[in-house]
Scaffold this motif. Structure first.
Motif, PDB file in Angstrom:
ATOM      1  N   TYR A 148     -87.794  20.326 -31.717  1.00 28.10           N
ATOM      2  CA  TYR A 148     -87.727  19.188 -32.649  1.00 28.10           C
ATOM      3  C   TYR A 148     -88.933  18.284 -32.461  1.00 28.10           C
ATOM      4  O   TYR A 148     -89.578  17.881 -33.432  1.00 28.10           O
ATOM      5  CB  TYR A 148     -86.427  18.416 -32.408  1.00 28.10           C
ATOM      6  N   THR A 149     -89.250  17.987 -31.191  1.00 32.84           N
ATOM      7  CA  THR A 149     -90.402  17.133 -30.898  1.00 32.84           C
ATOM      8  C   THR A 149     -91.695  17.777 -31.374  1.00 32.84           C
ATOM      9  O   THR A 149     -92.550  17.122 -31.971  1.00 32.84           O
ATOM     10  CB  THR A 149     -90.491  16.852 -29.380  1.00 32.84           C
ATOM     11  N   GLY A 150     -91.834  19.080 -31.111  1.00 34.43           N
ATOM     12  CA  GLY A 150     -93.030  19.800 -31.546  1.00 34.43           C
ATOM     13  C   GLY A 150     -93.157  19.823 -33.059  1.00 34.43           C
ATOM     14  O   GLY A 150     -94.262  19.706 -33.601  1.00 34.43           O
ATOM     15  N   CYS A 151     -92.022  19.968 -33.744  1.00 34.15           N
ATOM     16  CA  CYS A 151     -92.021  20.003 -35.208  1.00 34.15           C
ATOM     17  C   CYS A 151     -92.466  18.666 -35.786  1.00 34.15           C
ATOM     18  O   CYS A 151     -93.313  18.618 -36.688  1.00 34.15           O
ATOM     19  CB  CYS A 151     -90.626  20.366 -35.704  1.00 34.15           C
ATOM     20  N   MET A 152     -91.905  17.571 -35.275  1.00 35.57           N
ATOM     21  CA  MET A 152     -92.285  16.242 -35.769  1.00 35.57           C
ATOM     22  C   MET A 152     -93.735  15.902 -35.414  1.00 35.57           C
ATOM     23  O   MET A 152     -94.435  15.243 -36.188  1.00 35.57           O
ATOM     24  CB  MET A 152     -91.346  15.171 -35.198  1.00 35.57           C
TER      25      MET A 152
END
Length: 310
Positions: free
Chosen positions: A93-97
């Protein structure tokens, strides 16, 4: 950076295609595109940095365009390549954002750097006597600050609206990257605010540069038609032609992807459209600005000549 109201900790990127027979050929194709993009843009950055006669406003903006192209291609392409060689292309999720933020930062910055380059050509052709004063180093730095400022504002607006959404159940992103529209399809909560932000912010980020570029080139054309000599007209047209090609490719594909009703274009076709501004444009810009530019060719020969005799 996991949102408190989201149950999703990771996403799976679907990639460009799910056909096994195309995975390996596409991997090598886009690996070649990426290598060409890196070599072309870094080469242009080094070339401009090493040659003092290219330290002018026009090449100052071209230097930053190459930097932006290199960066946002690097944000997208390596992760896309993983989808061709792995069964599941997982991104946190962090990488996606984070990918979403930096992609938007650089792509919005590119739209405004292109408008700054159009303004530079307008001053150079229409007001040559005051060019050095109008496009002073201080003015160029202020324009560049505005470019990156708009990039940061646009990226923050979209990313902040995205992290407030709740993502649940299906975490498959029907794309080769974390982009706005595919992520909105996964939301379990209302996306009306996000859609409004997309139309407003994307409208500004495409509309303002487009209007600036159109006005600049309308004034340039009117000035060119006042030139009596054929040679003078040709020289003025050739100065602007590279920029016009780059602008048409970038804004055309960007507007086609974001400023149309989602019902009119399936996501598979949207992926192909987004390839133009995420992969093709960063690869072609160094070619467009070098093959059609005598100053860059001269600088390249001079630099290669120095190395051959050193």
């Amino acid at each position: 950076m996991v949102a408190e109201n989201s149950s999703v900790t990771q996403f799976v990127l679907a990639g460009l295609t799910d056909q096994p027979g195309l995975q390996r050929p596409l991997f090598f194709l886009f690996l070649g595109f990426y290598m060409f993009t890196v070599v072309g843009n870094l080469g242009l950055i080094i070339l401009i940095g090493l040659n003092s006669h290219l330290h002018t406003p026009m090449y100052f903006f071209l230097y930053n365009l190459s930097f932006i192209d290199f960066c946002y291609s690097t944000v997208i392409t390596p992760k896309m390549l993983v989808s061709f060689v792995s069964m599941k292309n997982i991104i946190s999720y962090t990488g996606c954002m984070t990918q979403l933020f930096f992609f938007l930062f650089f792509v919005v910055s590119e739209s405004f750097i292109l408008s700054a380059m159009a303004y530079d050509r307008y001053v150079a052709i229409c007001k040559p006597l005051v060019y050095t004063v109008t496009m002073s180093p201080q003015v160029c730095l202020l324009l560049l600050l505005g470019v990156y400022g708009m990039g940061f504002a646009g990226a923050m607006a979209h990313t902040a609206c995205m992290v407030r959404l709740t993502f649940c159940a299906d975490s498959l992103v029907d794309h080769y990257m974390c982009d706005i529209l595919p992520l909105l399809e996964l939301s379990c909560t209302s996306t009306h605010v996000n859609e409004l932000v997309v139309f407003i912010v994307v409208g500004i980020d495409i509309g303002v540069p487009t209007v600036t570029i159109f006005i600049s080139y309308a004034l340039i054309l009117s000035s060119i038609f006042c030139i009596h000599s054929t040679e003078g007209r040709f020289k003025a047209f050739s100065t602007c032609s590279s920029h016009i090609i780059a602008v048409a490719l970038f804004f055309g594909s960007g507007a086609f992807m974001y400023l149309r009703p989602s019902s009119l274009l399936p996501m598979n076709q949207g992926k192909v459209s987004s390839l133009f501004y995420t992969t093709v444009v960063p690869m072609l810009n160094p070619v467009i600005y070098s093959l059609r530019n005598k100053d860059v060719k001269r600088a390249l020969k001079k630099t290669l000549g120095k190395k051959s005799f050193s």
